[in-house]
Write an enzyme that holds these catalytic residues in place. Structure first.
Site, PDB file in Angstrom:
ATOM      1  N   PRO A   9      -7.761  -2.054   3.632  1.00  0.00           N
ATOM      2  CA  PRO A   9      -7.070  -2.727   4.720  1.00  0.00           C
ATOM      3  C   PRO A   9      -6.553  -1.797   5.813  1.00  0.00           C
ATOM      4  CG  PRO A   9      -5.720  -2.713   2.743  1.00  0.00           C
ATOM      5  CD  PRO A   9      -7.095  -2.265   2.334  1.00  0.00           C
ATOM      6  N   ASN A  10      -6.692  -2.307   7.033  1.00  0.00           N
ATOM      7  CA  ASN A  10      -6.196  -1.661   8.256  1.00  0.00           C
ATOM      8  C   ASN A  10      -7.033  -0.463   8.707  1.00  0.00           C
ATOM      9  OD1 ASN A  10      -3.855  -3.437   8.467  1.00  0.00           O
ATOM     10  ND2 ASN A  10      -3.083  -2.339   6.681  1.00  0.00           N
ATOM     11  N   ASN A  71     -11.608   4.632  -0.025  1.00  0.00           N
ATOM     12  CA  ASN A  71     -10.252   4.721   0.516  1.00  0.00           C
ATOM     13  C   ASN A  71      -9.676   3.308   0.448  1.00  0.00           C
ATOM     14  OD1 ASN A  71      -7.853   5.000   1.865  1.00  0.00           O
ATOM     15  ND2 ASN A  71      -8.707   6.184   3.575  1.00  0.00           N
TER      16      ASN A  71
HETATM   17  C1  DQA Z   1      -4.312   5.926   3.466  1.00  0.00           C
HETATM   18  C2  DQA Z   1      -2.902   6.153   2.919  1.00  0.00           C
HETATM   19  C3  DQA Z   1      -2.282   4.854   2.475  1.00  0.00           C
HETATM   20  O1  DQA Z   1      -0.972   5.084   1.979  1.00  0.00           O
HETATM   21  C4  DQA Z   1      -2.171   3.895   3.648  1.00  0.00           C
HETATM   22  O2  DQA Z   1      -1.663   2.655   3.214  1.00  0.00           O
HETATM   23  C5  DQA Z   1      -3.461   3.727   4.380  1.00  0.00           C
HETATM   24  C6  DQA Z   1      -4.330   4.892   4.566  1.00  0.00           C
HETATM   25  C7  DQA Z   1      -4.922   7.217   4.041  1.00  0.00           C
HETATM   26  O3  DQA Z   1      -6.129   7.247   4.197  1.00  0.00           O
HETATM   27  O4  DQA Z   1      -4.190   8.167   4.356  1.00  0.00           O
HETATM   28  O5  DQA Z   1      -3.738   2.666   4.913  1.00  0.00           O
HETATM   29  O6  DQA Z   1      -5.143   5.503   2.405  1.00  0.00           O
END
Ligand code: DQA
Length: 139
Positions: A9-10, A71
């Site tokens: 996500p995101n 990831n």
């Molecule tokens: C992340 C780290 C996570 O804590 C965060 O919620 C993300 C990105 C990273 O790639 O640094 O969305 O996985």
């Protein structure tokens, strides 16, 4: 050699999202650089904001592909289901993070993915993905 990068996500907002933490480059742009760099690898990319879709993708690729670079983003710290899926499949999974999650809030120090992963690479920016692919190629 077939490797898939799975982003949670995101991460579709890379390039726009908190650039001080995650950088300015979009993942699509970075992915074409990866394809040129690893010409010998059949590289695929999948991103979803939906936990169940990430689990289904792991099931789909997890018995035929040579590697998964995962990831799981925020689901890393919350999802027993994704952690179980990583353990359930036969394909090796390398967990990656762009940021050094151990330097950040305490809730980011926990990973449900790590116990099932062959290894974890974090904190090297997008370079974390390059290191993960290299580690799968050397296996
Ligand atoms: C992340 C780290 C996570 O804590 C965060 O919620 C993300 C990105 C990273 O790639 O640094 O969305 O996985």
């Amino acid at each position: 050699m077939k490797i898939i990068i799975i982003n949670g996500p995101n991460l579709n907002l890379l390039g726009k999202r908190e650039p001080d933490v995650y950088g300015n480059q979009t993942f699509e742009d970075f992915f074409s650089q990866l394809q040129s760099r690893f010409k010998e690898v059949q590289l695929e990319y999948f991103q979803s904001n939906i936990e169940g879709e990430l689990i289904s993708k792991l099931h789909e690729v997890g018995f035929s592909y040579d590697g998964v670079v995962l990831n799981a983003a925020a689901y890393t710290h919350t999802s027993v289901g994704l952690g179980d899926a990583v353990k359930a499949i036969a394909t090796p999974v390398v967990e990656v993070h762009i940021s050094n999650t151990h330097k950040r809030e305490e809730f980011r120090h926990v990973s449900y993915i790590s116990p099932g992963a062959v290894g974890v690479i974090l904190g090297f920016g997008l370079q974390s993905y390059v290191l993960a692919i290299q580690s799968l190629l050397q296996k």
